[in-house]
Design a protein around this motif. Structure first.
Motif, mmCIF file in Angstrom:
data_model
loop_
_atom_site.group_PDB
_atom_site.id
_atom_site.type_symbol
_atom_site.label_atom_id
_atom_site.label_comp_id
_atom_site.label_asym_id
_atom_site.label_seq_id
_atom_site.Cartn_x
_atom_site.Cartn_y
_atom_site.Cartn_z
ATOM 1 N N ILE A 231 0.829 -1.211 0.000
ATOM 2 C CA ILE A 231 0.000 0.000 0.000
ATOM 3 C C ILE A 231 0.858 1.253 0.000
ATOM 4 C CG2 ILE A 231 -1.517 1.361 1.474
ATOM 5 C CD1 ILE A 231 -3.136 -0.933 2.019
ATOM 6 N N LYS A 324 -2.787 -11.804 -6.493
ATOM 7 C CA LYS A 324 -3.679 -11.460 -5.387
ATOM 8 C C LYS A 324 -3.475 -10.008 -4.958
ATOM 9 C CE LYS A 324 -2.331 -14.827 -2.797
ATOM 10 N NZ LYS A 324 -2.172 -15.576 -1.543
ATOM 11 N N THR A 327 -5.286 -6.595 -6.151
ATOM 12 C CA THR A 327 -6.534 -6.063 -5.608
ATOM 13 C C THR A 327 -6.302 -4.749 -4.862
ATOM 14 O OG1 THR A 327 -6.171 -7.483 -3.710
ATOM 15 C CG2 THR A 327 -7.735 -8.248 -5.332
ATOM 16 N N LEU A 328 -5.048 -4.510 -4.435
ATOM 17 C CA LEU A 328 -4.797 -3.325 -3.614
ATOM 18 C C LEU A 328 -4.741 -2.037 -4.421
ATOM 19 C CD1 LEU A 328 -2.204 -4.564 -1.014
ATOM 20 C CD2 LEU A 328 -4.659 -4.749 -1.023
ATOM 21 N N VAL A 330 -6.924 -0.554 -5.751
ATOM 22 C CA VAL A 330 -8.097 0.276 -5.439
ATOM 23 C C VAL A 330 -7.687 1.516 -4.666
ATOM 24 C CG1 VAL A 330 -10.347 0.249 -4.375
ATOM 25 C CG2 VAL A 330 -9.357 -1.863 -5.168
ATOM 26 N N LEU A 338 -12.208 -6.442 -8.163
ATOM 27 C CA LEU A 338 -12.831 -6.423 -6.844
ATOM 28 C C LEU A 338 -13.567 -5.105 -6.616
ATOM 29 C CD1 LEU A 338 -13.167 -8.227 -4.463
ATOM 30 C CD2 LEU A 338 -11.092 -7.323 -3.469
ATOM 31 N N ALA A 363 -16.399 -13.278 -6.941
ATOM 32 C CA ALA A 363 -14.987 -12.867 -6.903
ATOM 33 C C ALA A 363 -14.123 -14.014 -6.391
ATOM 34 C CB ALA A 363 -14.822 -11.645 -6.008
ATOM 35 N N ALA A 364 -14.613 -14.705 -5.354
ATOM 36 C CA ALA A 364 -13.833 -15.799 -4.776
ATOM 37 C C ALA A 364 -13.613 -16.893 -5.807
ATOM 38 C CB ALA A 364 -14.540 -16.360 -3.549
ATOM 39 N N TYR A 367 -10.918 -15.587 -8.369
ATOM 40 C CA TYR A 367 -9.535 -15.567 -7.869
ATOM 41 C C TYR A 367 -9.056 -16.971 -7.543
ATOM 42 C CZ TYR A 367 -9.326 -10.524 -7.674
ATOM 43 O OH TYR A 367 -9.292 -9.212 -8.014
ATOM 44 N N PHE A 368 -9.961 -17.783 -6.953
ATOM 45 C CA PHE A 368 -9.531 -19.124 -6.578
ATOM 46 C C PHE A 368 -9.144 -19.933 -7.812
ATOM 47 C CE2 PHE A 368 -10.182 -23.599 -5.666
ATOM 48 C CZ PHE A 368 -9.428 -23.734 -4.523
ATOM 49 N N CYS A 371 -5.700 -18.655 -9.163
ATOM 50 C CA CYS A 371 -4.562 -18.964 -8.288
ATOM 51 C C CYS A 371 -4.358 -20.472 -8.181
ATOM 52 C CB CYS A 371 -4.784 -18.375 -6.902
ATOM 53 S SG CYS A 371 -4.839 -16.611 -6.905
ATOM 54 N N TYR A 372 -5.476 -21.215 -8.119
ATOM 55 C CA TYR A 372 -5.348 -22.662 -7.954
ATOM 56 C C TYR A 372 -4.698 -23.274 -9.186
ATOM 57 C CZ TYR A 372 -6.550 -27.390 -6.574
ATOM 58 O OH TYR A 372 -6.468 -28.701 -6.212
ATOM 59 N N SER A 375 -1.047 -22.602 -9.007
ATOM 60 C CA SER A 375 -0.301 -23.405 -8.033
ATOM 61 C C SER A 375 -0.230 -24.864 -8.481
ATOM 62 C CB SER A 375 -0.912 -23.270 -6.636
ATOM 63 O OG SER A 375 -2.151 -23.893 -6.589
#
Lengths: 391, 397
Positions: A231, A324, A327-328, A330, A338, A363-364, A367-368, A371-372, A375
């Motif tokens: 941030i 991930k 998202t910041l 914003v 988001l 959203a979940a 993103y999931f 990211c999944y 990984s």
């Protein structure tokens, strides 16, 4: 019948012992060792503590899962034009997830305020990006060297022309303030990914260099950026950067955020690459030097290919973190995925009790999934590398 | 032959262009020049831009009246008289508070889940596994917003608060708990606690020396527990329980008395603990797996019982692997606490780079101070942990 068989079944004579020549069938193992009951005893009911834990988890699952499934699917509202579809009425006292809301706003979540007639450009960008990603990540794809040039050189230029616009090519300009949603999330992570790898490699080499000036500068940069939250880096890029450049050269708001993200990701990438460099046996350096290779060629031909290969899983993990972290943005007024959900969620046109939860669920899932998959890819590569190292 | 004689009397002649020392010096000089020029230009531009926009510079604003309210203050702060400097300390303390509580809870969660992840019970390990998979693959910000907007804001209104044990209430405005109020004489209890702590340390030392000298063990755990917990409890009872509780009482529109934990704080704490806990789970699992099974077998062969094996053989070796990544998770938690901005908890980043920056407009000073604080926390912690780690590390040849 052979002679030995005969003797086995023949009655024992004097001076001759009874010897069985054919092994008898092994008797089946007791049911406490194999079979479903034994498996359950071993894996579910080993002792009093485990029995209690198993029962607790089963009870919790029976309590949570049906409710979740009812909310997500059975009681869910699948179609509708506005909040009327999802509000609680006497005829329908229970309302589950309001998927009508997601369907209605899907275009907004994907493109933000990108002008309607120009949205095909974003679709083309997504397609080109997907081609590049598959080309690079699919380890048996043909001509991956061209793929790398495509992904790191051609794609950025073409995407820039496509998304920002080139009036000479008949593509009108689109202000970045109109960009939003998944588009911005993807752009932020893609820029971070493309910039952070080369910059991170340079910083890692600088940190391990014997030149004190290069080493000092790299160490200060890496430790500084890694020591502060993203941030504050974004704030720095957003409010301090404009002060550091001449007033007639003010960077675009999105560009500032992208610079912040790229610098932040580079510092983390540098540490990942450094770990890979340190894992190289000293003999590799010495061998390269003995061949008379100068520094640049030693790194390019001998060290980096091996070091980067073993770091691929960690590099992908850094990319997951970066994805991930986008998202910041914003916080400096960028309209990412988001933020699009947040804005749509509080829009009075869709004011209904379950809209917030549905928006977050969507959203979940997004993103999931991303990211999944990343990984899983990292783990596959890891397994492949482990196979190569096994003797 | 000629080479040998040539090397004996003259150094090999190398053109300065190919001499690595000269090259390195030239390269470094260029690097320093480029960076120096960039910094110089940036400073010049900043000065010019600040003059153009008529923004003051320097820390003159530090003692000015802040004039904004902060919802949670650990030290006295008032909107009307307190300065920006005091707002800074309030924000910093709030950051440290949430980070400290978060670190303790995340460590507990992470260790429990890390051990559960290795359980033979597939339900237990499955729950731990999916906890890690789901939580690690979702952005922290999404989780924070979920906790704040979808869970805590969806709690009942004050009118129909949920009653909890010990006279606590939970509603939209937060968690209302009884507030302990120390009566005169409570200082003795605190003194007893510290005395117990000191005694426990001395006793452990004495027991270790005794065991090294004679081989006889002493009940260290029980004696230490008795000293640290038992002694203060005894003093507490002996001085007539000098502690009273101010219970919150539910009114029609508000709850008075007691102390309140704000929903912003709870949301941030939940989010940070659950998120970091998932990472710590993996750290703990990796650490335990790093201790080879031969260690357990060897320890059984020496005749150690299972719980002694765990305590004396497995845990010390696992900790050696766990501590370095654990430290970086603690630092991540502290840095991630800056996401407080998004739920409105008044931490350092929120108070300083939010409100103070908006009011003063002095971007360089405000962002610089904030970064410096996080940087000193990070560097300080990692120095401390490196020192601890070097003490615990395996001494190799």
């Amino acid at each position: 019948m052979t002679a030995t068989d005969m003797s086995a079944h023949a009655p024992a004579r004097d001076g001759q012992r009874f010897v069985r020549s054919v092994a008898i069938e092994p008797s089946p193992p007791p049911s406490s060792i194999v079979g479903p009951i034994a498996w359950m005893r071993e894996h579910l009911f080993t002792g009093p503590v485990n029995i209690i834990l198993t029962l607790l988890i089963v009870a919790l699952g029976l309590y949570v899962l049906p409710g979740l499934i009812r909310f997500m699917f059975i009681d869910a509202v699948w179609s509708g034009a506005d909040r009327e579809a999802c509000i609680i009425t006497p005829e329908r006292p229970v309302v589950g997830a309001c998927w009508a809301f997601v369907r209605d706003r899907a275009a907004y979540f994907t493109y933000g305020a990108y002008p309607m007639p120009q949205r095909w450009r974003v679709d083309v960008f997504f397609t080109l990006l997907a081609v590049g990603v598959v080309w690079l990540l699919w380890l048996r794809a043909p001509r991956r060297d061209i793929g790398a040039i495509y992904a790191f050189v051609v794609l950025p230029i073409v995407s820039y022309l496509l998304l920002v616009g080139a009036p000479a090519l008949g593509l009108p300009y689109v202000e970045t303030t109109l960009w939003g949603g998944i588009l911005v999330t993807i752009v932020c992570s893609a820029v971070g990914i493309v910039v952070s790898l080369p910059l991170g490699i340079l910083l890692a080499l600088g940190r391990r260099s014997t030149m004190p000036a290069a080493k000092l500068i790299s160490v200060i940069f890496i430790e500084f950026v890694r020591g502060v939250p993203l941030i504050t880096v974004l704030f720095m890029a957003s409010v301090m950067l404009p002060l550091f450049v001449p007033y007639y050269l003010q960077p675009d708001k999105l560009l500032r955020a992208l610079i912040g993200i790229a610098l932040f990701a580079s510092a983390y990438m540098a540490e990942v690459v450094r770990a890979g460099l340190q894992a190289m046996p000293k003999g590799q350096y010495e061998g390269a030097m003995a061949l008379g290779l100068p520094y640049v060629q030693m790194m390019r031909l001998i060290i980096l290919p091996q070091a980067l290969k073993v770091t691929i899983p960690n590099i992908v993990n850094t990319y997951i973190g970066l994805f991930k972290d986008t998202t910041l943005v914003v916080i400096v007024g960028i309209f990412d995925f988001l933020k699009a959900i947040e804005a749509a969620r509080i829009d009075p046109r869709w004011a209904a009790p379950t809209v917030s939860a549905t928006g977050y669920a969507y959203a979940a899932v997004f993103y999931f999934t991303c990211c999944y998959l990343m990984s899983r890819y990292a783990r596959t590569v890891e397994a492949r590398l482990a196979k190569a190292d096994k003797r | 032959m000629s080479q040998a004689s040539g090397a004996a009397d003259t150094k090999p002649r190398v053109s300065p262009i190919n001499d690595p020392r000269v090259r390195s010096l030239v390269f470094q000089a260029m690097l320093v020049l480029v960076i120096g020029f960039a910094v110089f230009t940036a400073i010049n531009n900043a000065r010019e831009n600040l003059q153009r926009q008529k923004i003051a510079s320097g820390f003159g604003f530090w003692d000015n009246i802040a004039g904004f309210a902060i919802s949670q203050t650990l030290i006295p702060y008032s909107e009307a008289v307190s300065s920006y400097g005091q707002a800074f300390w309030v924000g910093l303390l709030n950051t440290l508070l949430v980070a400290a509580i978060g670190i303790v809870l995340a460590t507990l969660l992470g260790f429990v889940m890390g051990v559960a992840r290795l359980s033979k019970n597939i339900l237990v390990s499955g729950v731990a596994r999916w906890y890690v998979e789901i939580v690690r693959n979702l952005p922290l910000l999404l989780q924070l917003l979920f906790w704040y907007n979808a869970v805590l804001k969806a709690l009942p209104a004050v009118r129909d608060s949920m009653g909890l044990p010990f006279g606590s209430y939970l509603n939209q405005r937060g968690l209302f708990m009884p507030q302990p109020i120390a009566q005169p004489g409570f200082n003795f209890v605190i003194a007893a606690f510290f005395a117990g702590l000191l005694g426990a340390g001395l006793y452990a030392r004495w027991a270790r020396i005794r065991q090294e000298r004679t081989g006889q063990q002493s009940p260290v755990l029980w004696v230490r527990l008795a000293l640290v917990v038992g002694l203060p409890v005894l003093v507490f009872l002996a001085t007539g329980a000098p502690l009273q509780f101010d219970f919150p009482s539910a009114g029609r529109f508000n709850i008075s008395g007691g102390m309140v934990v704000q929903p912003e704080f709870l949301a941030l704490l939940f989010g940070l603990v659950i998120y970091t806990g998932a990472f710590i789970t993996e750290v703990v699992r990796a650490g335990i797996l790093a201790v080879s099974h031969g260690q357990t077998e060897a320890s059984y062969a020496l005749g150690l019982r299972p719980n002694l094996t765990t305590r004396l053989i497995i845990i010390p070796q696992a900790l050696r692997v766990i501590i370095p990544p654990l430290t970086s998770q603690y630092l991540n938690l502290t840095k991630n606490s800056s996401l407080a901005v998004f739920v409105g908890y008044p931490d350092l980043a929120n108070v300083f780079t939010g409100t103070v920056l908006n009011q003063t407009g002095q971007a360089i000073e405000v962002v610089g101070v904030t970064m410096l604080v996080y940087l000193s926390i990070s560097l300080g912690t990692s120095t401390l942990m490196n020192w601890y780690n070097s003490r615990k590390a395996l001494v190799e040849r």
